[in-house]
Design an enzyme around this catalytic site. Structure first.
Site, PDB file in Angstrom:
ATOM      1  N   ASP A   8      11.745  14.298  -7.507  1.00  0.00           N
ATOM      2  CA  ASP A   8      11.586  15.480  -6.665  1.00  0.00           C
ATOM      3  C   ASP A   8      12.882  16.287  -6.513  1.00  0.00           C
ATOM      4  O   ASP A   8      13.870  15.795  -5.967  1.00  0.00           O
ATOM      5  CB  ASP A   8      11.132  15.085  -5.266  1.00  0.00           C
ATOM      6  CG  ASP A   8       9.892  14.205  -5.263  1.00  0.00           C
ATOM      7  OD1 ASP A   8       9.802  13.319  -6.130  1.00  0.00           O
ATOM      8  OD2 ASP A   8       9.028  14.385  -4.394  1.00  0.00           O
ATOM      9  N   GLU A  39       8.337  19.998  -6.545  1.00  0.00           N
ATOM     10  CA  GLU A  39       7.582  20.484  -5.391  1.00  0.00           C
ATOM     11  C   GLU A  39       8.426  20.772  -4.154  1.00  0.00           C
ATOM     12  O   GLU A  39       7.952  21.419  -3.237  1.00  0.00           O
ATOM     13  CB  GLU A  39       6.453  19.495  -5.065  1.00  0.00           C
ATOM     14  CG  GLU A  39       6.893  18.229  -4.383  1.00  0.00           C
ATOM     15  CD  GLU A  39       6.186  18.040  -3.056  1.00  0.00           C
ATOM     16  OE1 GLU A  39       5.169  18.712  -2.823  1.00  0.00           O
ATOM     17  OE2 GLU A  39       6.686  17.252  -2.250  1.00  0.00           O
ATOM     18  N   ASN A  40       9.674  20.312  -4.134  1.00  0.00           N
ATOM     19  CA  ASN A  40      10.565  20.599  -3.003  1.00  0.00           C
ATOM     20  C   ASN A  40      11.683  21.568  -3.369  1.00  0.00           C
ATOM     21  O   ASN A  40      12.681  21.678  -2.659  1.00  0.00           O
ATOM     22  CB  ASN A  40      11.202  19.310  -2.475  1.00  0.00           C
ATOM     23  CG  ASN A  40      10.207  18.292  -1.967  1.00  0.00           C
ATOM     24  OD1 ASN A  40      10.229  17.146  -2.391  1.00  0.00           O
ATOM     25  ND2 ASN A  40       9.323  18.702  -1.081  1.00  0.00           N
ATOM     26  N   ASN A  67       2.425  17.491  -2.340  1.00  0.00           N
ATOM     27  CA  ASN A  67       1.807  17.951  -1.093  1.00  0.00           C
ATOM     28  C   ASN A  67       2.347  19.298  -0.616  1.00  0.00           C
ATOM     29  O   ASN A  67       1.741  19.927   0.248  1.00  0.00           O
ATOM     30  CB  ASN A  67       1.991  16.908   0.014  1.00  0.00           C
ATOM     31  CG  ASN A  67       3.446  16.592   0.295  1.00  0.00           C
ATOM     32  OD1 ASN A  67       4.191  16.198  -0.588  1.00  0.00           O
ATOM     33  ND2 ASN A  67       3.855  16.768   1.547  1.00  0.00           N
ATOM     34  N   HIS A  68       3.452  19.777  -1.178  1.00  0.00           N
ATOM     35  CA  HIS A  68       3.960  21.109  -0.840  1.00  0.00           C
ATOM     36  C   HIS A  68       3.596  22.144  -1.904  1.00  0.00           C
ATOM     37  O   HIS A  68       4.215  23.220  -1.969  1.00  0.00           O
ATOM     38  CB  HIS A  68       5.487  21.066  -0.668  1.00  0.00           C
ATOM     39  CG  HIS A  68       5.937  20.338   0.562  1.00  0.00           C
ATOM     40  ND1 HIS A  68       5.606  20.749   1.839  1.00  0.00           N
ATOM     41  CD2 HIS A  68       6.683  19.206   0.717  1.00  0.00           C
ATOM     42  CE1 HIS A  68       6.130  19.916   2.722  1.00  0.00           C
ATOM     43  NE2 HIS A  68       6.787  18.970   2.060  1.00  0.00           N
ATOM     44  N   HIS A 150       1.936  11.269  -6.670  1.00  0.00           N
ATOM     45  CA  HIS A 150       2.712  11.748  -5.531  1.00  0.00           C
ATOM     46  C   HIS A 150       2.085  11.177  -4.262  1.00  0.00           C
ATOM     47  O   HIS A 150       1.080  11.694  -3.754  1.00  0.00           O
ATOM     48  CB  HIS A 150       2.682  13.282  -5.522  1.00  0.00           C
ATOM     49  CG  HIS A 150       3.757  13.898  -4.682  1.00  0.00           C
ATOM     50  ND1 HIS A 150       5.065  14.030  -5.109  1.00  0.00           N
ATOM     51  CD2 HIS A 150       3.725  14.434  -3.435  1.00  0.00           C
ATOM     52  CE1 HIS A 150       5.784  14.620  -4.179  1.00  0.00           C
ATOM     53  NE2 HIS A 150       5.001  14.860  -3.147  1.00  0.00           N
ATOM     54  N   HIS A 175       7.546  11.387  -4.226  1.00  0.00           N
ATOM     55  CA  HIS A 175       7.325  11.803  -2.838  1.00  0.00           C
ATOM     56  C   HIS A 175       8.242  11.125  -1.838  1.00  0.00           C
ATOM     57  O   HIS A 175       8.696  11.774  -0.892  1.00  0.00           O
ATOM     58  CB  HIS A 175       5.874  11.594  -2.393  1.00  0.00           C
ATOM     59  CG  HIS A 175       5.623  11.964  -0.953  1.00  0.00           C
ATOM     60  ND1 HIS A 175       5.756  13.264  -0.492  1.00  0.00           N
ATOM     61  CD2 HIS A 175       5.262  11.225   0.126  1.00  0.00           C
ATOM     62  CE1 HIS A 175       5.462  13.291   0.798  1.00  0.00           C
ATOM     63  NE2 HIS A 175       5.182  12.077   1.193  1.00  0.00           N
ATOM     64  N   HIS A 177      11.270   9.851  -2.239  1.00  0.00           N
ATOM     65  CA  HIS A 177      12.658  10.288  -2.436  1.00  0.00           C
ATOM     66  C   HIS A 177      13.681   9.174  -2.588  1.00  0.00           C
ATOM     67  O   HIS A 177      14.871   9.463  -2.712  1.00  0.00           O
ATOM     68  CB  HIS A 177      13.097  11.217  -1.295  1.00  0.00           C
ATOM     69  CG  HIS A 177      12.479  12.574  -1.356  1.00  0.00           C
ATOM     70  ND1 HIS A 177      13.054  13.686  -0.762  1.00  0.00           N
ATOM     71  CD2 HIS A 177      11.346  13.023  -1.946  1.00  0.00           C
ATOM     72  CE1 HIS A 177      12.287  14.751  -0.966  1.00  0.00           C
ATOM     73  NE2 HIS A 177      11.245  14.362  -1.697  1.00  0.00           N
TER      74      HIS A 177
END
Length: 261
Positions: A8, A39-40, A67-68, A150, A175, A177
């Site tokens: 991520d 995604e982040n 999820n983002h 994720h 997810h 991290h």
């Protein structure tokens, strides 16, 4: 077939880490396919066109989300116009923008890349186990298959990997991290890693400023998390060799683990 998968990308410092280190990682391992979870990338929440393009320019072939995925306004258009940007395949609804799987031709082989999201301690999406079954029915024979799962719960990540053991070549979690120390090959041949880790600040907590995270635990009051963009950068990744006998190894570059060339 060799794959490099990067965890991520967290904020601007994560983008700097990818731009700085991904070309060096590729020069060392010479992968045929490079995948990055982005995604982040935009301040910890979602991805914009500028970050997506920059990750590709740094050397990624495919960018996955989580999820983002929907946190930025222009992501619908990005997903609709780029088959190398994936969102989790188990988002519900018939008209959900984008796709959760892409099949790439790699020399004389094919690679299916699948993006799924867990449900334990996360939003109630469609069943990732069921969606995985449906997607695998669409994959041509003799195709290598990589899954970015994720998810929050380590047990759910392990359960999906064992459920797909022998039917896909690799399941790698994202997810949470933090890179886990359990890279191994399951009994039926699927390479598995609970979490590949993140790319972002080495000095923060999961990529955010340590002070904001500590304050939340001290006061139990809602505290706004701030990305630690001024910390020292790190990148976490894994290298997969998808052959007759699959193999996976983890890697990280940070102040305590410089790149070994």
């Amino acid at each position: 077939m060799r794959i490099v998968f990067v965890g991520d990308v967290m904020g601007e410092i994560g983008m700097r880490a990818v731009k700085m280190y991904l070309p060096l990682i590729k020069a060392k391992f010479h992968p045929q396919v490079t995948i990055v979870n982005g995604e982040n990338a935009d301040n910890g929440r979602g991805i914009k066109a500028t970050q997506f393009k920059a990750i590709l320019q740094a050397g990624a072939d495919v960018v996955t989300l989580g999820n983002h995925a929907w946190d930025k306004r222009d992501v619908n258009e990005l997903l609709a116009t780029n088959d190398n940007l994936l969102r989790p395949a188990n988002y519900p609804g018939k008209n959900t923008p984008g796709q959760g799987m892409v099949i790439k031709k790699v020399n004389q082989q094919q690679l299916a890349i699948i993006n799924l999201q867990g449900r334990a301690l996360m939003n109630p999406l469609d069943d990732p186990f069921m969606i995985a079954d449906q997607l695998l029915q669409q994959v041509p024979k003799e195709t290598k298959i990589f899954v970015d799962f994720h998810a929050e719960a380590t047990s759910e990540k392990g359960a999906l990997a064992h459920y797909l053991d022998g039917r896909v070549d690799a399941v790698v979690g994202t997810h949470t991290h933090v890179q886990t120390n359990d890279a191994h090959v399951l009994p039926k041949g699927t390479a598995f890693l609970t979490d590949v880790g993140m790319s972002g600040s080495y000095d923060g907590i999961l990529g955010v400023k340590a002070s904001s995270s500590v304050q939340r635990f001290l006061t139990q009051q809602p505290t706004r998390y701030e990305i630690d963009d001024n910390g020292r950068p790190q990148i976490n990744y894994c290298v997969l060799d998808l052959e007759t006998h699959n193999h996976i190894q983890v890697g990280q570059i940070n102040p305590d683990h410089p790149l070994d060339v």
